[in-house]
Design a protein around this motif. Structure first.
Motif, mmCIF file in Angstrom:
data_model
loop_
_atom_site.group_PDB
_atom_site.id
_atom_site.type_symbol
_atom_site.label_atom_id
_atom_site.label_comp_id
_atom_site.label_asym_id
_atom_site.label_seq_id
_atom_site.Cartn_x
_atom_site.Cartn_y
_atom_site.Cartn_z
ATOM 1 N N VAL A 53 2.306 11.641 -2.427
ATOM 2 C CA VAL A 53 1.066 11.719 -1.664
ATOM 3 C C VAL A 53 0.700 10.381 -1.031
ATOM 4 O O VAL A 53 -0.005 10.330 -0.039
ATOM 5 C CB VAL A 53 -0.093 12.273 -2.534
ATOM 6 C CG1 VAL A 53 -0.549 11.255 -3.583
ATOM 7 C CG2 VAL A 53 -1.256 12.747 -1.691
ATOM 8 N N ARG A 54 1.212 9.275 -1.619
ATOM 9 C CA ARG A 54 0.796 7.966 -1.106
ATOM 10 C C ARG A 54 1.847 6.906 -1.423
ATOM 11 O O ARG A 54 2.426 6.883 -2.521
ATOM 12 C CB ARG A 54 -0.540 7.582 -1.759
ATOM 13 C CG ARG A 54 -1.334 6.548 -1.048
ATOM 14 C CD ARG A 54 -1.920 7.038 0.269
ATOM 15 N NE ARG A 54 -2.724 5.980 0.859
ATOM 16 C CZ ARG A 54 -2.248 5.068 1.712
ATOM 17 N NH1 ARG A 54 -1.003 5.085 2.099
ATOM 18 N NH2 ARG A 54 -3.044 4.133 2.182
ATOM 19 N N VAL A 55 2.107 6.047 -0.435
ATOM 20 C CA VAL A 55 2.875 4.813 -0.581
ATOM 21 C C VAL A 55 1.965 3.722 -0.042
ATOM 22 O O VAL A 55 1.478 3.829 1.081
ATOM 23 C CB VAL A 55 4.202 4.848 0.214
ATOM 24 C CG1 VAL A 55 4.912 3.496 0.149
ATOM 25 C CG2 VAL A 55 5.114 5.963 -0.288
ATOM 26 N N VAL A 56 1.730 2.685 -0.845
ATOM 27 C CA VAL A 56 0.739 1.677 -0.471
ATOM 28 C C VAL A 56 1.332 0.277 -0.593
ATOM 29 O O VAL A 56 1.846 -0.093 -1.653
ATOM 30 C CB VAL A 56 -0.514 1.775 -1.369
ATOM 31 C CG1 VAL A 56 -1.585 0.790 -0.931
ATOM 32 C CG2 VAL A 56 -1.054 3.193 -1.385
ATOM 33 N N TYR A 57 1.209 -0.468 0.495
ATOM 34 C CA TYR A 57 1.611 -1.879 0.470
ATOM 35 C C TYR A 57 0.599 -2.678 -0.333
ATOM 36 O O TYR A 57 -0.587 -2.336 -0.386
ATOM 37 C CB TYR A 57 1.685 -2.432 1.894
ATOM 38 C CG TYR A 57 2.944 -2.045 2.612
ATOM 39 C CD1 TYR A 57 4.099 -2.796 2.463
ATOM 40 C CD2 TYR A 57 2.984 -0.935 3.449
ATOM 41 C CE1 TYR A 57 5.264 -2.447 3.124
ATOM 42 C CE2 TYR A 57 4.145 -0.581 4.115
ATOM 43 C CZ TYR A 57 5.279 -1.348 3.951
ATOM 44 O OH TYR A 57 6.434 -0.997 4.599
ATOM 45 N N GLU A 58 1.072 -3.753 -0.916
ATOM 46 C CA GLU A 58 0.219 -4.604 -1.752
ATOM 47 C C GLU A 58 -0.956 -5.189 -0.967
ATOM 48 O O GLU A 58 -2.059 -5.304 -1.492
ATOM 49 C CB GLU A 58 1.073 -5.721 -2.359
ATOM 50 C CG GLU A 58 0.451 -6.367 -3.553
ATOM 51 C CD GLU A 58 1.467 -7.213 -4.313
ATOM 52 O OE1 GLU A 58 1.137 -7.580 -5.456
ATOM 53 O OE2 GLU A 58 2.563 -7.498 -3.792
ATOM 54 N N ASN A 59 -0.743 -5.512 0.319
ATOM 55 C CA ASN A 59 -1.820 -6.102 1.119
ATOM 56 C C ASN A 59 -2.977 -5.127 1.345
ATOM 57 O O ASN A 59 -4.083 -5.539 1.652
ATOM 58 C CB ASN A 59 -1.295 -6.626 2.462
ATOM 59 C CG ASN A 59 -0.788 -5.511 3.365
ATOM 60 O OD1 ASN A 59 -0.090 -4.602 2.915
ATOM 61 N ND2 ASN A 59 -1.112 -5.591 4.629
#
Length: 193
Positions: A53-59
Motif C-alpha cells: 500500500v505504501r513505499v516511503v522515502y526517509e525524507n
C-alpha cells in the motif's frame, strides 16, 4: 550441552513475535510495515492483506507516514516484516540489476481519480525508458493535464515499485521526485546502464 551459555531471545522480541502472529491469525493486522536499506536510502514498506500500500522515502518521514496510514487505512499498524518479504526480495533484485519489473500484489486505495489513471499507466513505461509528463497525460486520457501528472507522480503511494521516476520533462530534464533529485538520478542512471 549448557543451555545457559546459549543466547536467549529477549522477552520483548518474543512478545512482539507472538503479538504479530496472533494479530495475523485473528485478521487484526491491517497494515504491516518494515524498513529496508537501499541505494536510494531507507524505504518504509507497508502492506495490507490486499498488497503493498505504501513505499516511503526517509525524507518524507517514516513515522509521520505511519501515522497517516493509521488514519487513512486502519489504526491497526504493526511492525511485521514477514508480510513484506517478497517486496523486500524484489527490491534487492531490482537494485542488483536482476529485476526490471515488480510482481507483487498492490493495494492502490490511496490513489484515486486521474491520479489512479496515471499510476495505472506507469508500469507500462519499460525499464530503462522514460516518458514525458505530456505523454503520460495523453496515455491517462487527459492530454492537457500535464501538471496533474506531476502531482500524481509526486503522490504515487508506491514509488520505485510503480515507476514514477521514469517520467521526465519534455526537455529531458528529470523534474521533481518524492525521493529527491538524487534518488531519481540514481534510479534512472541504474536503469540506463
Amino acid at each position: 550441552m549448557n543451555f545457559d551459555a546459549l543466547p536467549q531471545e529477549a522477552p520483548s522480541a518474543r512478545l512482539r513475535a507472538r503479538l504479530v502472529a496472533d494479530a495475523e491469525r485473528d485478521g487484526l493486522l491491517d497494515v504491516a510495515y518494515r524498513v529496508v536499506d537501499t541505494p536510494v536510502g531507507a524505504l518504509l514498506l507497508a502492506a495490507t492483506p490486499v498488497g503493498l500500500v505504501r513505499v516511503v522515502y526517509e525524507n518524507v518521514g517514516h513515522d509521520a507516514e505511519l501515522a497517516r496510514l493509521a488514519e487513512a487505512v486502519s489504526p491497526r499498524v504493526l511492525h511485521a516484516p514477514a508480510r513484506l518479504d517478497a517486496v523486500a526480495r524484489q527490491l534487492d533484485e531490482y537494485f542488483a540489476g536482476r529485476r526490471a519489473a515488480f510482481d507483487v500484489p498492490l493495494d492502490l486505495r490511496l490513489a484515486r481519480g486521474f491520479r489512479r489513471a496515471v499510476i495505472d499507466h506507469l508500469p507500462a513505461i519499460q525499464y530503462g525508458r522514460t516518458e514525458t509528463y505530456a505523454q503520460v497525460a495523453a496515455a491517462a486520457g487527459s492530454p492537457k493535464a500535464v501538471r496533474a501528472v506531476g502531482t500524481a507522480c509526486a503522490t504515487n503511494p508506491v514509488p520505485v515499485v510503480v515507476p514514477c521516476h521514469r517520467v521526465v520533462r519534455s526537455d529531458g530534464s528529470f523534474g521533481g521526485y518524492a525521493g529527491g533529485p538524487d534518488a531519481k538520478r540514481t534510479l534512472l542512471t541504474m536503469e540506463a546502464a
